[in-house]
Structures are given as structure tokens and as C-alpha cells.
Design an enzyme around this catalytic site. Sequence first.
Site, PDB file in Angstrom:
ATOM      1  N   ALA A 215      47.355  48.495  41.501  1.00  0.00           N
ATOM      2  CA  ALA A 215      47.949  48.517  42.841  1.00  0.00           C
ATOM      3  C   ALA A 215      47.036  47.830  43.840  1.00  0.00           C
ATOM      4  CB  ALA A 215      48.221  49.956  43.269  1.00  0.00           C
ATOM      5  N   GLY A 216      45.719  48.009  43.693  1.00  0.00           N
ATOM      6  CA  GLY A 216      44.771  47.371  44.587  1.00  0.00           C
ATOM      7  C   GLY A 216      44.867  45.855  44.538  1.00  0.00           C
TER       8      GLY A 216
ATOM      9  N   LYS B  82      50.083  57.597  54.800  1.00  0.00           N
ATOM     10  CA  LYS B  82      51.061  57.925  53.771  1.00  0.00           C
ATOM     11  C   LYS B  82      50.356  58.536  52.562  1.00  0.00           C
ATOM     12  CE  LYS B  82      52.977  55.601  50.415  1.00  0.00           C
ATOM     13  NZ  LYS B  82      53.260  56.678  49.409  1.00  0.00           N
TER      14      LYS B  82
ATOM     15  N   CYS C  54      38.232  59.067  39.700  1.00  0.00           N
ATOM     16  CA  CYS C  54      37.938  57.643  39.507  1.00  0.00           C
ATOM     17  C   CYS C  54      36.491  57.414  39.102  1.00  0.00           C
ATOM     18  CB  CYS C  54      38.275  56.861  40.771  1.00  0.00           C
ATOM     19  SG  CYS C  54      37.504  57.522  42.261  1.00  0.00           S
TER      20      CYS C  54
ATOM     21  N   GLY D  97      43.375  54.266  45.010  1.00  0.00           N
ATOM     22  CA  GLY D  97      44.329  54.369  43.919  1.00  0.00           C
ATOM     23  C   GLY D  97      43.937  53.460  42.776  1.00  0.00           C
ATOM     24  N   SER D  98      44.924  53.025  42.027  1.00  0.00           N
ATOM     25  CA  SER D  98      44.660  52.248  40.821  1.00  0.00           C
ATOM     26  C   SER D  98      44.241  50.821  41.143  1.00  0.00           C
ATOM     27  CB  SER D  98      45.907  52.215  39.929  1.00  0.00           C
ATOM     28  OG  SER D  98      46.907  51.382  40.505  1.00  0.00           O
ATOM     29  N   THR D  99      43.507  50.220  40.215  1.00  0.00           N
ATOM     30  CA  THR D  99      43.105  48.831  40.386  1.00  0.00           C
ATOM     31  C   THR D  99      44.314  47.909  40.350  1.00  0.00           C
ATOM     32  OG1 THR D  99      40.906  49.222  39.481  1.00  0.00           O
ATOM     33  CG2 THR D  99      41.736  46.973  39.347  1.00  0.00           C
TER      34      THR D  99
ATOM     35  N   GLU E 286      39.334  51.614  47.363  1.00  0.00           N
ATOM     36  CA  GLU E 286      38.553  52.429  46.428  1.00  0.00           C
ATOM     37  C   GLU E 286      39.436  52.610  45.214  1.00  0.00           C
ATOM     38  OE1 GLU E 286      37.457  54.916  44.088  1.00  0.00           O
ATOM     39  OE2 GLU E 286      37.875  56.481  45.563  1.00  0.00           O
TER      40      GLU E 286
ATOM     41  N   GLU F  57      40.913  52.396  32.232  1.00  0.00           N
ATOM     42  CA  GLU F  57      40.836  53.713  32.852  1.00  0.00           C
ATOM     43  C   GLU F  57      41.964  54.600  32.336  1.00  0.00           C
ATOM     44  OE1 GLU F  57      39.764  55.372  37.209  1.00  0.00           O
ATOM     45  OE2 GLU F  57      41.565  54.129  37.129  1.00  0.00           O
TER      46      GLU F  57
END
Length: 482
Positions: free
Chosen positions: A229-230, A173, A281, A225-227, A247, A380
Site C-alpha cells: 500500500a505504501g 481515517k 511491523c 501499513g503494508s509496504t 511507516e 512479511e
Amino acid sequence: MRNELLIDGEWRKPASPVRIPVISPSTDEVIGEAPDANADDVDAAVRAARRSFDEGVWRHLPMADRVDVLARAIDLIEPRLDEIGRLVTAEMGLPSTFAAMQIPGAIGVGRFFLDVARGSSLTELRTTMHGPAAVIKEPVGVVASIAPWNGPFNMAVSKLWPALVSGCSVVYKPAPETPLDGFFIAEALTEAGVPAGVFNYITGDRDAGRALVAHPGVDKVSFTGSTAAGRQIGRECGGSFKRLQLELGGKSAAIVLDDADLTTTMTGLATGSFFNTGQVCAAYSRVLVPGNRYDEVVGALVATAESFVVGDPFDPATTMGPLVSKRQQERVLGYIETGRAEGATVATGGGVPAGMDTGAYIQPTVFTGVENGMRIAQEEIFGPVASVIRYDTLDEAIAIANDSEYGLHGAVFTADPERAAHVARRVRTGTFSVNSFTYNTEAPFGGMKCSGVGRDTGPEAIDSYYELKAVNLTEETAPLFS
């Protein structure tokens, strides 16, 4: 341009009639649309991947056969690279001159993975105190692969080729901002002969991503993606022990030593702090400078920032395009205002370029007078914003670099090789560069701390899609595993 999803080897009408508009960040115009897959679409894609994996239609093929199919897919994509590059420029604003180099580079990365796979061995026979044992690499299973918008085509290749060559089945996706270029890859993989269900391509917003991560048929999640969301993905995967590769974000520090060559330093910072409109990033968003060279380096960095030509990404003269969206523009402008409120000084930039209200353009920005505890030095921003931080001693510089929840990238600029090695060993990041900004796809790339888990490039990227099985053998069975 398709309004379908690739599920189980077929282009299918999505279950939901909702479409995601793709908006050009340079013109604010809708340039296309893609299906917004719902939970039923996600379920169908994962079930197809699960069936293909369990039946072994791909994973039981010899490695050489999988390599041949994926090599054919690259051959099918290669004649269309110019077309793909133009589409990426339209989708997310990467200047066309950079796309003309970056998009072909992704093909080279794909071929690198295939070369690594050709030379790899999936079984190691060991002699142990308990007798012979075989250590076997087996594909991890069904992979949910979710990509970001800041390098959509490149990220697709670097995620898909290692997962597929290892024998995994994949549901891929892309980000909702950049769903269009991935259709080229989906068509090429299908035409090249990847069996039905092994590769599935769904487009959708964040709800589709959440459904994909949570699906019980998924064995591993690979997310860039973003931390924030991670963290959510990590919590979801932890409950069911899904394998995880993340990552995430970064707040990388470039440490300029007192003997650094100014030209070399500015070359590294021009790319490291401002490439892709700062939407990287691994960007050098903190620049650490000794007091005795502070004014000199700030002056050169301001001149570097002001040398960028901000404009239409299709204009060959443009060296900095827009941010990916109005939402991202608002986010970056908000951080710039936060920096001012915190007491930092805008040395250059700090707003929207004159006459560029259409699109998501922003000026490359340099902050001075920054303390490392400020939000602009800790969070960030993901835009062309560099914060210059003064230090007195090398130990202080290393402490400042490590004073971050992130640990993705970093750099040192110095004429002394021994000092460079000393700093590289002491800064706690997964990746580090000396006198440059280097994204080396033949070495492992990834982060420590809140910058993620696992590595996305190098031979290690393929290894991350294997599980290890130990088979304890007898002397009679050992030759069957050699």
C-alpha cells in the site's frame, strides 16, 4: 457508538448508506458497525480541513494554546481508558491484560509530545555571510492521516498529537477493521475545543483511503501499513509532490551471538517475535543463531512459543489472542504452508489450535532449517511465526540481516558491549535494540529501504509536520524575529 462522521466540527450523516461491519476476531460475531465514507464524504472532510488551515483558526494560535487544548483532550479521554481497552480487545483481539498496559501508555506518549512542544522554538535567528537570516518552522498544511489495525488507539495518539500540536489540520481515517475506538478521540478533541475543521474523523474502507490520498487539498500523507500500500501511496504523492511519511513493513533480524545469555535472549524474543500475535511491523521474524548454539537456542525458542496461552482475549490467563481477522488467519496459514513447501521444518505450532475453529486463532510457530532466500524469510508474514537461520561467522550474520528489502528494526543479543555496538552500527535499519525488544517512543522510530520514509516518534515526529522557511533579513528587521 456512532454511525456518523465528524466533518467541520459536526457529526454528520454520511453520504453513503453503506456500513462496515466490525467483526470480533475471537468470536466471529459482529460487534458494531461504522460508516463507509465515499468520495463525497472525503471531499467534504478535506475541504473543511483546507478552510480551517487557510483561515488560520488553529495554526495562528500560540503554541501554548494548542498545547492546552490537546492536554484537555487527554484529560477527557483518561477516565475512559478501561472502556477503550475493552473495545480494542473486542475489535482486534489484543489480550485485555496487555490492553490494560498499552492503552494508558498511549496517553503518556501524547503528554510527551506536548512536553516537547512546550519547550520548542519555532524560529532560529542565524548570522550568515549574507547577513542575518531567520529559519522558521511552519505547519505543513492539511494532513491525511491513515492508521493500521494492529494498534489502533496507540497509533491514533502518536499520529494526531504531533500533527495537531504543530498547527496542521487533519483528516484521520482508521483501518476498516478497527474504526470504533477512534470515536473516543474524536469526541474528546471536539469537546476540548479544537476548532471546527481542524480535526475530521472519517471511517471507511480502502476506497476512502485512496480518495483521501489523491485529494488535491491534501498537503501531506501520513500512513502506517503494508509496504504494498505504501508503494501505491508513494506513486500518488510523487505526482503532486505531497509530503509523505510512511511507516511500512519489516522483516527484522535478531542476531544471537555465541556469548548471549539465554534467559535474556528468550525474554527479548518472547516479546519481539510473538507479541500481539506477531502482528507487529518491527517483530523479530528472523532469528539468526550461530551453529555452535543452534540446537540450544531452538529448544529454548520452541519452549517459549509453547508457553503462550492462546485463547479468549478477555480471559486474564490468555497471553496470545487471535489474529485480527479470518483473512489474516488465512494469510498466515498460507505462509506456513509455503515454508513447509520450501523445505523448512515446523519445530512447533503450524496450524490452528485444537478446538478453536471459531475466531482467527493460530498457534505460535517456529521454523527451523530456514535459508534466507526462502519466502518465509523474505516476505512479511505478520503473524506469530519465527524463522531460525543458522550462521557461521559474525560477518555472515550481518550480511544475512541486511539481505532484505526491509530495514525497520533489528537486534543483537550478546554479553559483549563492544560487539553489540559493532553490530548495531553495521545493520542497516532505522531502529535497533540491544539485548531486548524496545519500542522507545521518546526516540525516532521508522525504517530504511522498503520499510518507509520519515520517523513517527520522538521529537522528530513533531518536526516532520513542519516546513522550513528561510527569511533573509536586514539588520533592522532581524530583531523582529528574535
